[in-house]
Design a protein around this motif. Structure first.
Motif, PDB file in Angstrom:
ATOM      1  N   VAL A  14       0.742  -1.033  -0.204  1.00  0.00           N
ATOM      2  CA  VAL A  14      -0.176   0.068  -0.148  1.00  0.00           C
ATOM      3  C   VAL A  14       0.948   1.116   0.046  1.00  0.00           C
ATOM      4  CG1 VAL A  14      -1.749   1.318   1.193  1.00  0.00           C
ATOM      5  CG2 VAL A  14      -1.630  -1.238   1.431  1.00  0.00           C
ATOM      6  N   GLY A  15       0.618   2.174  -0.779  1.00  0.00           N
ATOM      7  CA  GLY A  15       1.205   3.375  -1.026  1.00  0.00           C
ATOM      8  C   GLY A  15       0.342   4.382  -0.916  1.00  0.00           C
ATOM      9  N   VAL A  16       0.740   5.657   0.045  1.00  0.00           N
ATOM     10  CA  VAL A  16      -0.156   6.740   0.416  1.00  0.00           C
ATOM     11  C   VAL A  16       0.359   7.681  -0.342  1.00  0.00           C
ATOM     12  CG1 VAL A  16      -1.259   7.740   2.211  1.00  0.00           C
ATOM     13  CG2 VAL A  16      -0.880   5.331   2.513  1.00  0.00           C
ATOM     14  N   SER A  17      -0.401   8.795  -0.701  1.00  0.00           N
ATOM     15  CA  SER A  17      -0.198  10.096  -1.140  1.00  0.00           C
ATOM     16  C   SER A  17      -0.214  10.932   0.168  1.00  0.00           C
ATOM     17  CB  SER A  17      -1.219  10.579  -2.103  1.00  0.00           C
ATOM     18  OG  SER A  17      -0.865   9.880  -3.395  1.00  0.00           O
ATOM     19  N   LEU A  18       0.804  11.772   0.307  1.00  0.00           N
ATOM     20  CA  LEU A  18       0.863  12.769   1.513  1.00  0.00           C
ATOM     21  C   LEU A  18       1.867  13.873   1.075  1.00  0.00           C
ATOM     22  CD1 LEU A  18      -0.189  13.167   4.389  1.00  0.00           C
ATOM     23  CD2 LEU A  18       1.828  12.074   5.114  1.00  0.00           C
ATOM     24  N   ASP A  19       1.308  15.065   1.252  1.00  0.00           N
ATOM     25  CA  ASP A  19       2.452  16.114   0.641  1.00  0.00           C
ATOM     26  C   ASP A  19       3.376  16.563   2.010  1.00  0.00           C
ATOM     27  OD1 ASP A  19       1.524  15.612  -1.816  1.00  0.00           O
ATOM     28  OD2 ASP A  19       0.181  17.434  -1.708  1.00  0.00           O
ATOM     29  N   GLY A  20       3.276  16.211   2.883  1.00  0.00           N
ATOM     30  CA  GLY A  20       4.244  16.728   3.898  1.00  0.00           C
ATOM     31  C   GLY A  20       3.650  16.851   5.316  1.00  0.00           C
ATOM     32  N   ASP A  21       4.014  18.006   6.037  1.00  0.00           N
ATOM     33  CA  ASP A  21       3.220  18.296   7.239  1.00  0.00           C
ATOM     34  C   ASP A  21       1.838  18.762   7.015  1.00  0.00           C
ATOM     35  OD1 ASP A  21       3.831  20.696   6.124  1.00  0.00           O
ATOM     36  OD2 ASP A  21       5.327  21.163   7.976  1.00  0.00           O
ATOM     37  N   ARG A  22       0.950  19.030   8.114  1.00  0.00           N
ATOM     38  CA  ARG A  22      -0.288  19.777   8.025  1.00  0.00           C
ATOM     39  C   ARG A  22      -0.443  20.481   6.944  1.00  0.00           C
ATOM     40  NH1 ARG A  22      -4.928  18.670  11.000  1.00  0.00           N
ATOM     41  NH2 ARG A  22      -3.617  17.706  12.619  1.00  0.00           N
ATOM     42  N   ALA A  23       0.579  21.759   7.138  1.00  0.00           N
ATOM     43  CA  ALA A  23       0.344  23.017   6.492  1.00  0.00           C
ATOM     44  C   ALA A  23       0.478  22.719   4.957  1.00  0.00           C
ATOM     45  CB  ALA A  23       1.266  24.103   6.958  1.00  0.00           C
ATOM     46  N   ALA A  24       1.629  21.940   4.474  1.00  0.00           N
ATOM     47  CA  ALA A  24       1.866  21.456   3.193  1.00  0.00           C
ATOM     48  C   ALA A  24       0.854  20.666   2.670  1.00  0.00           C
ATOM     49  CB  ALA A  24       3.163  20.559   3.292  1.00  0.00           C
ATOM     50  N   ASN A  25       0.239  19.697   3.506  1.00  0.00           N
ATOM     51  CA  ASN A  25      -0.596  18.523   3.001  1.00  0.00           C
ATOM     52  C   ASN A  25      -1.970  19.410   2.715  1.00  0.00           C
ATOM     53  OD1 ASN A  25      -0.973  15.732   2.442  1.00  0.00           O
ATOM     54  ND2 ASN A  25      -2.755  16.191   3.626  1.00  0.00           N
ATOM     55  N   ASP A  26      -2.252  20.364   3.562  1.00  0.00           N
ATOM     56  CA  ASP A  26      -3.824  21.182   3.490  1.00  0.00           C
ATOM     57  C   ASP A  26      -3.592  22.194   2.162  1.00  0.00           C
ATOM     58  OD1 ASP A  26      -4.490  19.617   5.556  1.00  0.00           O
ATOM     59  OD2 ASP A  26      -4.639  21.355   7.061  1.00  0.00           O
ATOM     60  N   ARG A  27      -2.333  22.389   1.762  1.00  0.00           N
ATOM     61  CA  ARG A  27      -2.302  23.568   0.569  1.00  0.00           C
ATOM     62  C   ARG A  27      -3.325  22.813  -0.409  1.00  0.00           C
ATOM     63  NH1 ARG A  27       1.394  27.530   0.334  1.00  0.00           N
ATOM     64  NH2 ARG A  27       2.742  26.842   2.042  1.00  0.00           N
ATOM     65  N   HIS A  28      -3.302  21.519  -0.619  1.00  0.00           N
ATOM     66  CA  HIS A  28      -3.933  21.116  -1.830  1.00  0.00           C
ATOM     67  C   HIS A  28      -5.025  19.946  -1.743  1.00  0.00           C
ATOM     68  CE1 HIS A  28      -1.471  23.220  -4.560  1.00  0.00           C
ATOM     69  NE2 HIS A  28      -0.288  23.003  -3.932  1.00  0.00           N
ATOM     70  N   ARG A  29      -4.586  19.288  -0.629  1.00  0.00           N
ATOM     71  CA  ARG A  29      -5.205  17.780  -0.340  1.00  0.00           C
ATOM     72  C   ARG A  29      -6.381  17.819   0.732  1.00  0.00           C
ATOM     73  NH1 ARG A  29      -2.739  13.994  -2.793  1.00  0.00           N
ATOM     74  NH2 ARG A  29      -3.686  12.402  -1.844  1.00  0.00           N
TER      75      ARG A  29
END
Lengths: 59, 856
Positions: free
Chosen positions: B128-143
């Protein structure tokens, strides 16, 4: 110290000269390169398959 | 000739659901030029799955593929539900399970991941691979969800679920799409905290018509962002595989990229949409409407037809498919023109460099400059043996120069093996997180203090010395074989200690975790020899903490309370070894002892003291020092010495039991004295009567391992292919027999090292050969090994027979018997038709040597 550069052999060996590659950089060579380096020692269990040009959007 | 290499597809991206529960504004499926998802079924139908599985099976049979990878993708694949995915996985397993190795993967945003899904994935071996763009601030920018809510907590919860011991083996890694507005180090650190086995940073999809966001004056925002992470990753000692960096490094060294985003390797991937249509890479959705289409589908067309499609074929042509600019670029073998989609511009289509060209060049050049050894690593000479040395070895002899050349090749092998153990150990999902962390700590010590190119010569010498120990290779091969066996089999075992053979057995009871943990012992030994400070976890095996090449600290926890207060990274079955300028401190549980480093290095019996704060000490009658709950006794490796030779008598190393017979337990002082006496006399015999073999032994024999005597009292000696430089033997009755054992078994050591370098026999010859000295039949290489050893045995008895001593007649008989056997074996080798040209040269030299032998 034996200098491989000074020697001549009728048949080159399959063992890559990694003697002076720092360990930190050895690790970065990756399983593909390491697999080739140790292939003669573990002939029956090749390195884990490395996908060729694998799909980027999964890991 | 269009430069294309036809490559069957071995990776299939099956779109199982065309919708998503998030609304990420950087998603290439929904936010791009191609909006074909609107017209597709939401979920893949059973008919499409069934036909897809059949098509893949057909393709596997046609091209005799050993393995295929199927990625369940979307949209969001978990929207199919557990039952839906169970049907899909069952269909794939039924069609392909018996045909080839099936590598199943799913890539998800994680928000729906539950134990039920994980149990299903466990049952089918789905990674299983998961998409995650970093910490909360980074991830919330798009996801975010469609209503703007953050998905961060749900995604992290999913990753944490995958990180539990129960499901850790399913955890494939994290994919992070780059936004240069995010702090790269914060992103890197936040991802690392989730202990992923692998990470990749993806350039956001863009084209020349729809270029990426840039704000930096450099114009290479994405390279600058990645370089910050690369430098930190290097400084950290590469704590996790990062696919982009690994691929750049691999391609610089002449290897392959592991992502379609880099390198010139042909694409062997096909996408199957929810309606059964075949598509090219779905990243093409960012170029123009309809770009990924092939007009083909699983109901009417085979996968061979898809591979023939011009759009797919274009991505299998390597350099020939690239723009003129790219073809002349010095970094083209690494970047490969970048992602195919990223080259698009209306008009010239894909005949352009990547829109990220400047970033790719800057990043690749930076990697090349940072790692100057990588590029030439595979382009310079491989190890060779000089003509003169080869001729000596082929004739059954070989002096210090020849052994030196073999030893140098072994150095390269051991460095590669050590690195492979670390690389595969920390990447294997089946290895518990705690063990990986311990390995990373050990590697930091090895890479930074023992092997860095800036390290002082003393440190480099320490690394070489520890890596030169014969049983390091035996340990490494054992680890790699076990890692590859457990791949896909789940959990690799607890952090357990040795469980069999009375502490000196053959090691079958040692868990993989303890085997991998031995990397800490190697690091500790390097630190001790290199006078570096270090703090590493070392497994307690056979009731001892082992420091390879130095000895072992026998520890016996006598109080259960020691398990109650554990420092991080240590428990009742692991020790924490701390090295500083003067002392080596070993803590097991809450208690510890210290040993003076100079005494360890000198191989002296040394006093064991309690660590400073550990209170009272008592010494028991058996020599164990007790400090609160810990008793300990240091057992150094002792050295057998004679004029011109020093050999370690190895009776402590936990990996010494790789020989044909069982290793003996630790020798008493009296037993050691008998070995020393016998060895000194045996060496005198070799020097006096078999001088041609002395230089090789003096140069190459580093370790002699006592073995348990057989019940019949026969003389036994052994060499192990994975332990160059070591011999094992039961203590022979006298020095002449020991001299013979040393000479005979070292023949196997020499020839084994030659066989590491060259094929002497055709590996395709599977016939079995009956040697003149054995009842059973074995492969040709075994016959060669036996003949090579018998050549020396024959010469040994010839020399003894010529001495005119009491055993002259017996020696003469043995000489005649050995000579006849050797000649017969050489004739069999020559007549096999399966020797390589170099093998024929060896056989010829052996034949000449045996022909030249005369008794008088």
């Amino acid at each position: 110290m034996v200098s491989t550069e000074e020697l001549r052999s009728p048949f080159p060996s399959a063992i890559i000269d990694l003697r002076d590659v720092p360990l930190a950089e050895m690790q970065a060579l990756g399983s593909d390169v390491l697999g080739r380096a140790i292939g003669r020692v573990l002939p029956d269990s090749s390195a884990p398959p490395v996908p060729v040009a694998a799909f980027q959007s999964s890991i | 000739m269009d430069g294309r290499v036809f490559m069957p597809a071995d990776q299939f991206v099956l779109k199982v659901n065309s919708r998503c529960d998030l609304a990420c504004d950087h998603c290439y499926v929904y936010e791009s030029a191609d909006q074909s998802w609107h017209g597709r079924p939401i979920a893949v139908s059973p008919e499409v799955v069934s036909r897809t599985a059949q098509r893949i099976a057909e393709h596997v049979k046609t091209h005799e593929l050993d393995s295929v990878e199927v990625v369940l993708h979307g949209g969001e694949p978990l929207l199919c539900g557990v039952a839906g995915l169970r049907r899909i996985l069952g269909e794939l397993a039924a069609a392909l399970g018996g045909l080839c190795r099936l590598d199943l993967r799913v890539h998800t945003n994680g928000v729906l991941l539950t134990e039920k899904f994980c149990e299903l994935f466990d049952a089918h071996g789905v990674h299983v691979g998961v998409s995650l763009d970093g910490d909360r601030a980074a991830n919330d920018r798009h996801r975010r969800y469609r209503d703007g809510r953050s998905s961060y907590d749900q995604a992290v919860r999913a990753v944490e679920l995958l990180g539990t011991d129960r499901f850790r083996h399913l955890y494939a890694g994290l994919l992070c799409t780059i936004d240069v507005a995010n702090d790269p180090i914060a992103v890197y650190e936040s991802l690392l905290r989730l202990s992923p086995p692998r990470v990749d940073f993806l350039l956001p999809h863009a084209t020349w018509d729809s270029p990426p966001v840039r704000t930096a004056a450099s114009g290479t925002d994405y390279a600058d962002w990645l370089i910050e992470i690369f430098d930190r990753w290097q400084a950290d000692g590469n704590p996790v595989g990062i696919r982009t960096f690994d691929s750049i490094i691999a391609t610089l060294a002449g290897g392959q990229s592991s992502t379609e985003a880099l390198g010139l390797a042909p694409v062997a991937m096909v996408v199957i949409e929810t309606d059964g249509t075949y598509e090219q890479a779905d990243s093409l959705k960012v170029t123009y409407a309809g770009a990924p289409e092939t007009g083909l589908d699983v109901f009417r067309h085979s996968l061979d037809t898809v591979i023939e499609h011009p759009g797919v074929a274009a991505r299998q042509r390597g350099l020939a498919s690239l723009s003129a600019t790219c073809r002349q670029c010095p970094v083209v073998t690494s970047c490969g023109g970048g992602m195919y989609a990223h080259r698009y511009r209306e008009g010239s289509q894909f005949d352009n460099p990547s829109v990220y060209c400047g970033d790719l060049i800057k990043l690749i050049e930076h990697v090349k400059d940072t790692l100057p050894h990588v590029t030439p690593a595979l382009r310079r000479a491989t190890h060779v043996i000089s003509d003169g040395a080869f001729a000596e070895l082929a004739a059954g002899l070989g002096g210090a120069e020849a052994i030196g050349q073999l030893t140098q090749a072994q150095r390269s092998l051991r460095r590669a093996l050590l690195t492979a153990v670390y690389h595969e150990g920390v990447s294997a999902p089946a290895v518990p997180v705690a063990v990986r962390e311990r390995m990373r700590g050990a590697w930091q010590v090895l890479a930074m203090s023992g092997g860095d190119r800036l390290a002082v010569p003393r440190a480099l010498g320490a690394l070489d010395s520890v890596l030169g120990h014969p049983y390091l290779r035996a340990w490494a091969v054992r680890c790699l074989e076990r890692l590859r066996r457990v791949a896909g089999d789940g959990y690799a075992g607890g952090d357990g200690q040795i469980s069999g053979a009375g502490g000196d057995g053959r090691g079958s009871g040692v868990s993989l975790a303890a085997d991998l943990g031995h990397l800490g012992a190697i690091a500790a030994a390097v630190a001790i020899r290199g006078q570096a400070r270090a703090r590493v976890a070392v497994p307690v095996t056979s009731g001892a903490v082992h420091l390879p090449g130095l000895g072992r600290l026998v520890v016996e926890p006598v109080a259960a309370e020691s398990a109650a207060v554990l420092p991080p990274g240590a428990d009742a079955r692991w020790a924490l070894v701390e090295v500083d300028a003067d002392w080596v401190r070993v803590r097991v549980g809450a208690n510890g002892v210290r040993l003076p480093r100079p005494s360890l290095l000198a191989g002296e019996p040394c006093r064991v003291e309690p660590c400073e704060a550990d209170g009272t000490v008592a010494v028991s009658s058996d020599g164990l020092l007790s400090s609160h709950g810990l008793s300990a006794r240091w057992e150094p490796v002792r050295v057998l010495a004679a004029p011109g030779i020093r050999v370690a008598l190895e009776d402590t190393d936990p990996y010494r039991d790789c020989h044909q017979w069982q290793a003996a337990p630790r020798l008493t002082d009296a037993e050691f004295a008998r070995w020393q006496n016998c060895f000194a006399l045996a060496w005198r015999e070799i020097q006096a009567n078999h001088g041609a073999y002395g230089p090789a032994l003096a140069a190459g024999l580093g370790v002699l391992t006592p073995m348990v005597a057989t019940s019949a009292g026969q003389d036994v000696g052994s060499a192990a292919r994975q332990a160059f430089g070591a011999l094992a033997a039961a203590l022979p009755a006298g020095p002449v027999t020991m001299a013979l054992l040393l000479i005979q078994e070292f023949q196997h050591v020499k020839l084994g090292a030659v066989l590491d370098l060259f094929d002497l026999c055709d590996p395709a010859d599977k016939r079995l050969y009956k040697a003149p000295w054995r009842a059973e039949s074995k492969p040709l290489e075994w016959l060669l090994q036996g003949a090579y050893a018998q050549l020396a045995v024959s010469e040994f008895w010839r020399a003894r027979a010529r001495l005119g001593e009491d055993d002259q007649a017996r020696a003469a008989r043995r000489y005649e018997r050995s000579r006849a056997r050797t000649a017969a074996a050489i004739a069999m080798l020559a007549g096999s038709g399966s020797l390589t040209p170099l093998g024929e040269r060896v056989a010829d030299q052996m034949r000449k040597a045996i022909s030249a032998e005369r008794l008088s």
